[in-house]
Design a protein around this motif. Sequence first.
Motif, PDB file in Angstrom:
ATOM      1  N   LYS A  12       0.838  -1.193   0.000  1.00  0.00           N
ATOM      2  CA  LYS A  12       0.000   0.000   0.000  1.00  0.00           C
ATOM      3  C   LYS A  12       0.874   1.244   0.000  1.00  0.00           C
ATOM      4  O   LYS A  12       1.917   1.283   0.649  1.00  0.00           O
ATOM      5  CB  LYS A  12      -0.863   0.018   1.264  1.00  0.00           C
TER       6      LYS A  12
ATOM      7  N   VAL B 246       1.938   4.549   1.284  1.00  0.00           N
ATOM      8  CA  VAL B 246       1.733   5.255   2.550  1.00  0.00           C
ATOM      9  C   VAL B 246       2.295   6.666   2.519  1.00  0.00           C
ATOM     10  O   VAL B 246       2.046   7.460   3.426  1.00  0.00           O
ATOM     11  CB  VAL B 246       2.340   4.480   3.749  1.00  0.00           C
TER      12      VAL B 246
ATOM     13  N   THR C 107       4.255   0.167   1.915  1.00  0.00           N
ATOM     14  CA  THR C 107       4.512  -0.860   2.926  1.00  0.00           C
ATOM     15  C   THR C 107       3.906  -2.166   2.427  1.00  0.00           C
ATOM     16  O   THR C 107       2.830  -2.173   1.828  1.00  0.00           O
ATOM     17  CB  THR C 107       3.905  -0.523   4.293  1.00  0.00           C
ATOM     18  N   GLY C 108       4.613  -3.248   2.691  1.00  0.00           N
ATOM     19  CA  GLY C 108       4.226  -4.542   2.141  1.00  0.00           C
ATOM     20  C   GLY C 108       3.014  -5.137   2.826  1.00  0.00           C
ATOM     21  O   GLY C 108       2.746  -4.895   3.997  1.00  0.00           O
ATOM     22  N   THR C 109       2.266  -5.936   2.059  1.00  0.00           N
ATOM     23  CA  THR C 109       1.149  -6.676   2.640  1.00  0.00           C
ATOM     24  C   THR C 109       1.296  -8.126   2.206  1.00  0.00           C
ATOM     25  O   THR C 109       2.018  -8.434   1.257  1.00  0.00           O
ATOM     26  CB  THR C 109      -0.203  -6.136   2.135  1.00  0.00           C
TER      27      THR C 109
ATOM     28  N   GLU D  71       4.688  -8.524   3.942  1.00  0.00           N
ATOM     29  CA  GLU D  71       4.478  -7.914   5.254  1.00  0.00           C
ATOM     30  C   GLU D  71       5.827  -7.598   5.894  1.00  0.00           C
ATOM     31  O   GLU D  71       6.729  -8.436   5.902  1.00  0.00           O
ATOM     32  CB  GLU D  71       3.712  -8.914   6.142  1.00  0.00           C
TER      33      GLU D  71
ATOM     34  N   GLU E 109      -3.022  -1.535  -9.914  1.00  0.00           N
ATOM     35  CA  GLU E 109      -3.956  -1.497  -8.787  1.00  0.00           C
ATOM     36  C   GLU E 109      -4.337  -2.924  -8.448  1.00  0.00           C
ATOM     37  O   GLU E 109      -4.708  -3.692  -9.327  1.00  0.00           O
ATOM     38  CB  GLU E 109      -5.214  -0.717  -9.183  1.00  0.00           C
TER      39      GLU E 109
ATOM     40  N   GLU F  15      -6.812  -4.316  -6.949  1.00  0.00           N
ATOM     41  CA  GLU F  15      -8.198  -4.750  -7.156  1.00  0.00           C
ATOM     42  C   GLU F  15      -8.489  -5.014  -8.626  1.00  0.00           C
ATOM     43  O   GLU F  15      -9.021  -6.042  -9.005  1.00  0.00           O
ATOM     44  CB  GLU F  15      -9.163  -3.652  -6.700  1.00  0.00           C
TER      45      GLU F  15
ATOM     46  N   GLU G 123       1.160  10.094 -11.696  1.00  0.00           N
ATOM     47  CA  GLU G 123       0.244  11.138 -11.218  1.00  0.00           C
ATOM     48  C   GLU G 123      -0.897  10.547 -10.403  1.00  0.00           C
ATOM     49  O   GLU G 123      -1.508  11.227  -9.591  1.00  0.00           O
ATOM     50  CB  GLU G 123      -0.328  11.924 -12.405  1.00  0.00           C
TER      51      GLU G 123
ATOM     52  N   ARG H  50      -1.342   7.706  -4.947  1.00  0.00           N
ATOM     53  CA  ARG H  50      -1.878   8.468  -3.827  1.00  0.00           C
ATOM     54  C   ARG H  50      -1.905   7.594  -2.591  1.00  0.00           C
ATOM     55  O   ARG H  50      -1.941   6.361  -2.663  1.00  0.00           O
ATOM     56  CB  ARG H  50      -3.278   8.998  -4.136  1.00  0.00           C
ATOM     57  N   TYR H  51      -1.904   8.252  -1.484  1.00  0.00           N
ATOM     58  CA  TYR H  51      -1.933   7.612  -0.180  1.00  0.00           C
ATOM     59  C   TYR H  51      -3.052   6.572  -0.129  1.00  0.00           C
ATOM     60  O   TYR H  51      -4.167   6.837  -0.545  1.00  0.00           O
ATOM     61  CB  TYR H  51      -2.192   8.703   0.862  1.00  0.00           C
ATOM     62  N   GLY H  52      -2.718   5.395   0.342  1.00  0.00           N
ATOM     63  CA  GLY H  52      -3.763   4.394   0.547  1.00  0.00           C
ATOM     64  C   GLY H  52      -4.005   3.473  -0.640  1.00  0.00           C
ATOM     65  O   GLY H  52      -4.720   2.486  -0.527  1.00  0.00           O
TER      66      GLY H  52
ATOM     67  N   ARG I 233      -3.711   0.553  -3.100  1.00  0.00           N
ATOM     68  CA  ARG I 233      -3.196  -0.803  -2.936  1.00  0.00           C
ATOM     69  C   ARG I 233      -2.668  -1.277  -4.289  1.00  0.00           C
ATOM     70  O   ARG I 233      -3.403  -1.292  -5.260  1.00  0.00           O
ATOM     71  CB  ARG I 233      -4.317  -1.708  -2.431  1.00  0.00           C
TER      72      ARG I 233
END
Lengths: 516, 360
Positions: free
Chosen positions: B243, B245, B263-265, B269, B302, B304, B312, B315-317, B319
């Motif tokens: 994601k 951050v 940051t990794g998921t 992680e 992305e 999803e 451009e 953005r924050y958040g 995934r």
Amino acid sequence: MRIGIDVGGTNTDAVYMDGNQVVATTKTATTEDVTSGIVAALRELDRSAAVDMSQVKAVMIGTTHFTNALVEARRLAPTAAIRLGLPATAALPPFTDWPEHLVTAMSGRHYLCHGGVEFDGRAISPLDEDEIREVARDLKSGGARSVAISSVFSPVSADDEIRAAEIVQSELPDVMVSLSHEVGRIGLLERENATIINAALRELAPTILDSLAETVRAAGIPGRLYLSQNDGTLMDVDFARRYPVATFASGPTNSMRGAAFLSGLADCAVVDVGGTTADVGILVKNFPREAGTEVNVAGIRTNFRMPDVISIGLGGGSIVRQDGNALTIGPDSVGYRLQEKALVFGGDTLTTTDVAVAAGLVDVGDRTRVGHLSAELLAETIATATRMASDVVDRMRTSEDPIPVVAVGGGSFLVPDEFDVASQVHRPEHYAVANAIGAAIAQVGGEVDRVFPVEPGQRGEVVAQAKEEARERAVAAGADPSTVDIIDVDEVPIAYLPGNATRIRVKAVGDLVLGG
Amino acid sequence: MSELSGEDLTDLAFGAAVLGTGGGGDPYIGRLLAQQAVSEYGPVELVGLDQVGDDALVLPVAMMGAPTVMVEKIPGRDDLQTVVRMVEARLGRNATHLLPIEAGGINSMIPVAAAAQMRLPLVDADGMGRAFPELQMVLPTIGGVSATPMALADDKGNSAVLDTVDNVWTERLARNITIEMGCSSVLSNYPLDGKLARDYLVGGSLSLCREVGASVRAAREHHHDPVDAALRVVDGTRLFTGKVVDVSRRTTGGFARGSATLTGTGRYEGSTLELQFQNEHLVATVDGVARAVVPDLICLFESESATPVTTEGLRYGLRVIVGAAPCDPRWKSPAGLALVGPSAFGLDVEYRSIAVAENA
């Protein structure tokens, strides 16, 4: 006193509030005509002894009327699009990439004219007033009754749109005009599309809004009527008459704002579980995080401000299936037929509600009808639902830290009290009508979205100027100046532009001044 | 030889966004321009490099400018033909083929529109095998091929023909003219004969874009992983899932430079990826180790939707899944790295080929 009403696909919810106190709430079935469901909800509220309709100063409604009209392509006005930008933009005329049936439904015609500006406000070509007059005459013979005017870079300078509108109105006083700089942001096609949709809904708007106003009056309410917008702020009826498109998709925003209000949390994840889906969004400073991508409405690409929401097929009516050793929930649901299909209501379909009743999470219908469900089935269904909710919250959160979760909506019994990514799970009172509460507490806003030249060392001043402009717009929209807050500032430097041109977006919101 | 029409254009635009590696502009407008032209003039004939005769005149067509401007100020009807005609007039010959100079972003699609309008075949190749932010950053530059005579035109009817002493000068002059034109122009440069085209272009890049798009479409239909499908086509590897951050941007020298932290998921992680970009994604550093460096391709999707993410759009958040793919081997030569390696972007990073995936 205020009343908030939210019309959803399944239910119409209403709340009566005294300041920040929820006095009475109700939930009724949404009707096909929408309005009679609202009448029923108001009648239901009025039954409560604590409710005095004569004291209500404002009614806020989030409605799907206009979205439905577009999706069904019914009652759309014959619409013409005028674009100011020649000789630029001619390669892709208005209505490019539209579903054919919608263009037909609004007898869509388009005109390309001179005008528009560059990113820095210089003219692309001068507006040709005779050309606009000519178009107006052609419009008349073509039978268009509503006009959408879009001009290149109108968020930077709207002069050409405004002047063209004056000319069209002077030639054709009865034609309704919608201007793109009032509707959207940078991105010509998306902004123009939203303006055309708006224009097509303009004939329907007075009919619907008059009937809403009449409904409110007939319920004995003296207060003013407001409508929820997709960004969680309000507009008054006059603005809604001119810009009905701004009512699109206010539902998810209202529930998230309601959840924030009820839980007292400004920053959290909201899980709103309905009959068919669970919508998960993130609140930042009391407002939903916005989606960054284009939004398709009825197959048309727009750049509406929409909340960043992920929907998953987990709801109170989701069908539970056991296939060998695999257990699945949804994505299909018995939806509004829960009361006849679910086992606890004497139906023959195993739903998440049946499992929740058997497990003692919720008490509806006849519990004896689900006594036969095995403990393993219950445990596994609940574990599956927990994993689904947990996964989507995890995808939405913005840091590795557990995040507070607010569970709302009629199906929120499916969200467990504890799960790994949640620091805490809040189940506020009145959780089932969070969306109507969100409508009731909505604020009014103002936004600026433009390309500003930022000279070295001047950044602070330019941002301050943009903030001031957004504040003024919020006050102009009816906000109490002492309550106006800047909730969002976004700066994106533009590649290749000289003078450090930066696109700055600022949003301000404040409390609505409630008239006497 | 094949034809481009209908669904090809959607697939091509998707693949172009992947090869755009975060820059090159949103291919959506490019796709619409191509679709509009194809529906009006018929499908476009796609010709392999091996089918281009020595005496051919291959003319690239492209757009230059700020993506933010391109989504607002769309080109006029005949702008693309104007620049081709200008170069033809200067050379005293007609073009036999058109070409995308860049395989990535809007410039994969613009030549399709021009080829349909002018009823000329399109060469299945490009000058980079990806997208880069500056005009001189093409393989023909390494071969000593001049970018000029070059024609530029805007939407208002202004135009210019450039003759320059080298391709860096071409970039500087064209960039400034483009800014005056309102930050978007159409251009035709790097006129090539068949031999130069075969020697210095990256072959098959349009088919590759189309194949990326088609594979992703098929993966979605069969519920396979669309990102894996895209990476397989470009011999890529998955570097990271996480994601966004933090994003910081600054504008220097007319470019949107910046960096982002992810940051990794899941499997990643606890790991952190630092991304540096200048219009395109340039360096991806995982836990302090540079895992992918320009000119290798860094593609963000992305998680999803598998939609490619532009710099451009960071953005924050958000995934995202980060993938990397090898560049054309000619970019790894000393001359190639001098032109488009990390030092060309002012980055203090050593180029190293993307590691062979541990988990492809």
